[in-house]
Write an enzyme that holds these catalytic residues in place. Structure first.
Site, PDB file in Angstrom:
ATOM      1  N   ASP A 287       0.864  -1.176   0.000  1.00  0.00           N
ATOM      2  CA  ASP A 287       0.000   0.000   0.000  1.00  0.00           C
ATOM      3  C   ASP A 287       0.904   1.230   0.000  1.00  0.00           C
ATOM      4  O   ASP A 287       1.766   1.359   0.866  1.00  0.00           O
ATOM      5  CB  ASP A 287      -0.858  -0.012   1.273  1.00  0.00           C
ATOM      6  CG  ASP A 287      -2.217   0.593   1.055  1.00  0.00           C
ATOM      7  OD1 ASP A 287      -2.284   1.649   0.413  1.00  0.00           O
ATOM      8  OD2 ASP A 287      -3.211   0.016   1.535  1.00  0.00           O
TER       9      ASP A 287
ATOM     10  N   ASP B  67      -2.987   4.708  -2.443  1.00  0.00           N
ATOM     11  CA  ASP B  67      -4.001   5.313  -1.587  1.00  0.00           C
ATOM     12  C   ASP B  67      -4.482   6.655  -2.159  1.00  0.00           C
ATOM     13  O   ASP B  67      -3.661   7.488  -2.567  1.00  0.00           O
ATOM     14  CB  ASP B  67      -3.378   5.534  -0.201  1.00  0.00           C
ATOM     15  CG  ASP B  67      -4.388   5.899   0.856  1.00  0.00           C
ATOM     16  OD1 ASP B  67      -5.315   5.099   1.079  1.00  0.00           O
ATOM     17  OD2 ASP B  67      -4.254   6.990   1.461  1.00  0.00           O
TER      18      ASP B  67
ATOM     19  N   GLU C 248      -6.619   3.631  -5.664  1.00  0.00           N
ATOM     20  CA  GLU C 248      -7.847   3.838  -4.905  1.00  0.00           C
ATOM     21  C   GLU C 248      -8.339   5.221  -5.298  1.00  0.00           C
ATOM     22  O   GLU C 248      -7.634   6.212  -5.094  1.00  0.00           O
ATOM     23  CB  GLU C 248      -7.589   3.774  -3.402  1.00  0.00           C
ATOM     24  CG  GLU C 248      -8.892   3.761  -2.629  1.00  0.00           C
ATOM     25  CD  GLU C 248      -8.861   4.569  -1.349  1.00  0.00           C
ATOM     26  OE1 GLU C 248      -9.760   4.379  -0.531  1.00  0.00           O
ATOM     27  OE2 GLU C 248      -7.966   5.411  -1.185  1.00  0.00           O
TER      28      GLU C 248
ATOM     29  N   HIS D 278     -10.943  -2.411   4.243  1.00  0.00           N
ATOM     30  CA  HIS D 278     -10.783  -1.966   5.631  1.00  0.00           C
ATOM     31  C   HIS D 278     -11.520  -0.663   5.930  1.00  0.00           C
ATOM     32  O   HIS D 278     -11.460  -0.174   7.053  1.00  0.00           O
ATOM     33  CB  HIS D 278      -9.289  -1.795   5.918  1.00  0.00           C
ATOM     34  CG  HIS D 278      -8.685  -0.719   5.057  1.00  0.00           C
ATOM     35  ND1 HIS D 278      -8.596  -0.836   3.684  1.00  0.00           N
ATOM     36  CD2 HIS D 278      -8.182   0.506   5.358  1.00  0.00           C
ATOM     37  CE1 HIS D 278      -8.051   0.271   3.197  1.00  0.00           C
ATOM     38  NE2 HIS D 278      -7.793   1.096   4.185  1.00  0.00           N
ATOM     39  N   ASP D 279     -12.167  -0.072   4.933  1.00  0.00           N
ATOM     40  CA  ASP D 279     -12.842   1.210   5.118  1.00  0.00           C
ATOM     41  C   ASP D 279     -14.357   1.096   5.166  1.00  0.00           C
ATOM     42  O   ASP D 279     -15.048   2.118   5.180  1.00  0.00           O
ATOM     43  CB  ASP D 279     -12.499   2.164   3.957  1.00  0.00           C
ATOM     44  CG  ASP D 279     -11.063   2.644   3.995  1.00  0.00           C
ATOM     45  OD1 ASP D 279     -10.488   2.712   5.095  1.00  0.00           O
ATOM     46  OD2 ASP D 279     -10.517   2.958   2.924  1.00  0.00           O
TER      47      ASP D 279
HETATM   48  O1  TEU Z   1      -9.304   5.903   2.045  1.00  0.00           O
HETATM   49  C1  TEU Z   1      -9.819   6.996   1.383  1.00  0.00           C
HETATM   50  C2  TEU Z   1     -11.284   7.190   1.271  1.00  0.00           C
HETATM   51  O2  TEU Z   1     -11.696   8.059   0.555  1.00  0.00           O
HETATM   52  C3  TEU Z   1     -12.310   6.493   2.021  1.00  0.00           C
HETATM   53  O3  TEU Z   1     -12.634   5.275   1.565  1.00  0.00           O
HETATM   54  C4  TEU Z   1     -12.022   6.723   3.453  1.00  0.00           C
HETATM   55  O4  TEU Z   1     -12.271   5.586   4.167  1.00  0.00           O
HETATM   56  C5  TEU Z   1     -12.807   7.825   4.069  1.00  0.00           C
HETATM   57  O5  TEU Z   1     -13.664   7.256   4.925  1.00  0.00           O
HETATM   58  C6  TEU Z   1     -13.583   8.783   3.239  1.00  0.00           C
HETATM   59  O6  TEU Z   1     -14.700   9.214   3.954  1.00  0.00           O
HETATM   60  C7  TEU Z   1      -7.924   5.711   2.095  1.00  0.00           C
HETATM   61  C8  TEU Z   1      -7.606   4.551   3.004  1.00  0.00           C
HETATM   62  O7  TEU Z   1      -8.121   3.374   2.469  1.00  0.00           O
HETATM   63  C9  TEU Z   1      -8.107   4.862   4.379  1.00  0.00           C
HETATM   64  O8  TEU Z   1      -7.949   3.794   5.262  1.00  0.00           O
HETATM   65  C10 TEU Z   1      -7.363   6.078   4.873  1.00  0.00           C
HETATM   66  O9  TEU Z   1      -7.889   6.482   6.092  1.00  0.00           O
HETATM   67  C11 TEU Z   1      -7.432   7.240   3.893  1.00  0.00           C
HETATM   68  O10 TEU Z   1      -7.229   6.845   2.556  1.00  0.00           O
HETATM   69  C12 TEU Z   1      -6.365   8.244   4.209  1.00  0.00           C
HETATM   70  O11 TEU Z   1      -5.116   7.715   3.953  1.00  0.00           O
END
Ligand code: TEU
Length: 601
Positions: free
Chosen positions: A173, A272, A330, A401-402
């Site tokens: 990542d 990311d 992403e 994970h989000d």
């Molecule tokens: O996530 C970015 C993202 O836009 C979302 O999916 C995020 O979970 C957020 O809730 C938006 O409301 C990435 C990573 O996957 C996430 O774990 C990180 O917290 C984020 O970037 C910042 O690095």
């Protein structure tokens, strides 16, 4: 160049315009015929602006036009046979190191045989770099060091070797949009105006907040340093400081770091929030209407910033191409057409992107407390996977994970947890694209039963909660947190349950293993055509996969509802695999039943 005189139809023809329109329709849960009809299509933006004047802010159309005109070159529309690539054939498995297994990298190493047995070909490892852990590693303090809690660089080397010995790949990542505020670059830049790293970040002087942008994690996107008299930009937590990609020295540092990891043997990266890396230096205010609609003020300035594609091309050319490394971006907020702009092979940017539009049903956001109707998946996939991909490719996933666990969103009580988990697995491994499993999917992991805000650890939820309290009572605020918190997916894996399922005959685990093996048995699942059938049936998702001229052909159907439904399986087709006993024996599909058949072409 599009202007206020341009017609809505011309905006629709532009990939960014098309995705913005789709996004607005989704957010407002409006049908697309409202826009896609000759009368609306022939309307100029100016007319539309007058008509919507009461609802839409005055600057909205200009803001959208600016984004559209930032991308004059759009992919060519010539469909081609997809070229073979390992990452199109692989099944990925995402590991979130904090909760996958105890023992950090050594723990993961001890599970490689497990993953191999499941049939996984590649691992996407969420961050293990040195970090203060404000956002569980997405706040990197040092890109070249492993967080001691997870192990050492020797352990990392052992993991890479262990994967490669088993014929598996490793995708790390890579967080390139921001670093931790504890990163050496930031510390130096903050303390010393003359620091060579000062321009790596967005510092602004003055007493007033530089603009109205909000952070994804609540509150203003600007952090104030009284002592230094400056503001610094953070689109995520207060400890995740945005990097200024307009600075060439910064870009070189990042490319050097990526090459360093690739030269260690890493096979590629998950990038990311990579569509956020370009921001306009003048930092204009965000449009309030767009802010209210998306929940993020300023989004139109950075979800597709002015130099985004230039940076991605450079990143690929300077860091990835020398190693033939794989990249998956992403890309929150983009849609199907824009995904082609990123992944078109001729544009040499990214191999794959993650789109998120199927994670909520229209009119809902992640923090809404609602029941997800799985029938939406039919609409989503028919549109997204039917769309000509150009030279791009799809990623297939339901969890990461989000996000809360998809099976809990569809069936909060868990009555159908097992058939549902298997049905989603069946779709994920037989639709067209690369599957990305998230840890726990293979054992039907469900949401947690949090009962109080004290149990929540996620920095996003903890930032949002006080914002919610400004407008609603604590019970309602907690309900929203409970619906959307990322902690659901971050609870430690239940290895006892996994082992139980691994030993059991009809478990979700075994079903994944069988599906992965089936997928591997025919190239039709990878490179074959995908044809959706029975479009009018709202309950069943039905499709055919065929590879001409190999002769392999398959028919798949899945009941997206908890009710019994009539099957469309062709007579005489040979049932191969299903998520219930007695697959293909009756003409009725049980709740969330899915079946795969072999058919002659
Ligand atoms: O996530 C970015 C993202 O836009 C979302 O999916 C995020 O979970 C957020 O809730 C938006 O409301 C990435 C990573 O996957 C996430 O774990 C990180 O917290 C984020 O970037 C910042 O690095």
């Amino acid at each position: 160049m599009l202007t206020l005189q341009s017609k809505l139809r011309e905006v629709r023809a532009h990939p960014i315009g098309s995705d913005i329109i789709d996004k607005l329709l989704l957010l407002m849960n409006l049908p697309s015929w409202l826009i896609d009809n000759p009368i609306a299509g022939g309307m100029s933006l100016n007319t539309l602006r007058i008509l919507t004047g009461r609802v839409v802010s005055p600057g909205f159309f200009e803001a959208v036009l600016k984004v559209l005109n930032s991308e004059p070159e759009v992919p060519v529309d010539t469909p081609v046979q997809p070229a073979p690539a390992w990452w199109k054939e692989a099944v990925f498995y995402q590991i979130y190191p904090l909760s996958f297994v105890e023992g950090g990298l050594r723990g993961i190493l001890s599970k490689l045989d497990y993953l191999h047995e499941l049939g996984v070909d590649a691992v996407w490892l969420s961050p293990v770099y040195d970090s203060p852990g404000d956002d569980n590693g997405y706040d990197v303090r040092d890109y070249y060091t492993i967080l001691p809690k997870f192990g050492s660089m020797d352990d990392m080397d052992a993991l890479i070797a262990g994967l490669h010995e088993r014929g598996m790949k490793l995708v790390m990542d890579l967080v390139l949009n921001h670093t931790s505020d504890e990163h050496m670059w930031y510390q130096s830049a903050l303390k010393d105006k003359a620091s060579p790293y000062r321009d790596f970040y967005f510092f602004r002087e003055g007493t007033a907040t530089p603009n109205n942008w909000t952070s994804f994690f609540g509150g203003s996107a600007w952090k104030r340093y009284d002592e230094q008299g400056v503001w610094a930009l953070h689109l995520f937590s207060k400890k995740q400081m945005d990097l200024n990609w307009a600075c060439p020295e910064l870009r070189q540092e990042l490319y050097k770091m990526a090459r360093w990891w690739l030269s260690k043997g890493v096979d590629g990266f998950r990038l990311d929030v990579v569509n956020l890396i370009s921001k306009p230096g003048e930092m204009p205010d965000g449009d309030p209407f767009i802010g209210a609609l998306t929940g993020y003020i300023g989004a139109e300035h950075f979800f597709h910033g002015p130099r985004l594609h230039e940076y991605l091309e450079e990143l690929r050319a300077e860091a990835f191409e020398p190693f033939e490394a794989f990249s998956v971006g992403e890309t929150p907020g983009i849609g199907i057409k824009m995904s082609r702009m990123f992944t078109d092979v001729y544009r040499r940017q990214l191999d794959l992107v993650f789109l998120f539009d199927h994670l909520e049903t229209p009119g809902h956001t992640r923090f809404d407390d609602y029941r997800y109707k799985a029938t939406y998946l039919k609409r989503f996939y028919t549109k997204h996977l039917n769309a000509d991909l150009g030279h791009g490719w799809n990623a297939l996933f339901f969890n990461n994970h989000d996000n809360p666990r998809m099976i809990s969103k569809i069936d909060p009580e868990g009555q159908y947890a097992e058939p549902l988990a298997k049905m989603l697995a069946l779709l994920q491994l037989t639709l067209r694209g690369t599957p990305f499993l998230y840890q726990g999917d293979e054992a039907a992991a469900r949401n947690q039963r949090f009962t109080s805000i004290d149990q929540i650890q996620d920095v996003e939820s903890l930032g949002l909660y006080p914002e919610l309290l400004k407008t609603m009572p604590p019970e309602d605020a907690f309900k929203r947190i409970l619906a959307g918190t990322r902690d659901h997916a971050r609870a430690p894996l239940d290895w006892a349950e996994i082992e139980r399922q691994r030993g059991g005959a009809d478990s979700v685990w075994r079903f994944y293993q069988e599906l992965i093996a089936l997928r591997r048995s025919s190239q039709a699942w990878i490179y074959g055509d995908l044809e959706f059938l029975y479009p009018k049936d709202k309950h069943l998702l039905c499709y055919r996969r065929r590879l001409i001229p190999s002769g392999d052909g398959f028919y798949v159907e899945a009941n997206l509802t908890p009710k019994k439904c009539a099957s469309h399986a062709p007579n005489g087709a040979q049932a191969l695999l299903g998520n219930y006993e007695g697959v293909g024996k009756t003409r009725v599909l049980r709740p969330y039943e899915g079946c795969i058949y072999k058919v002659s072409q």
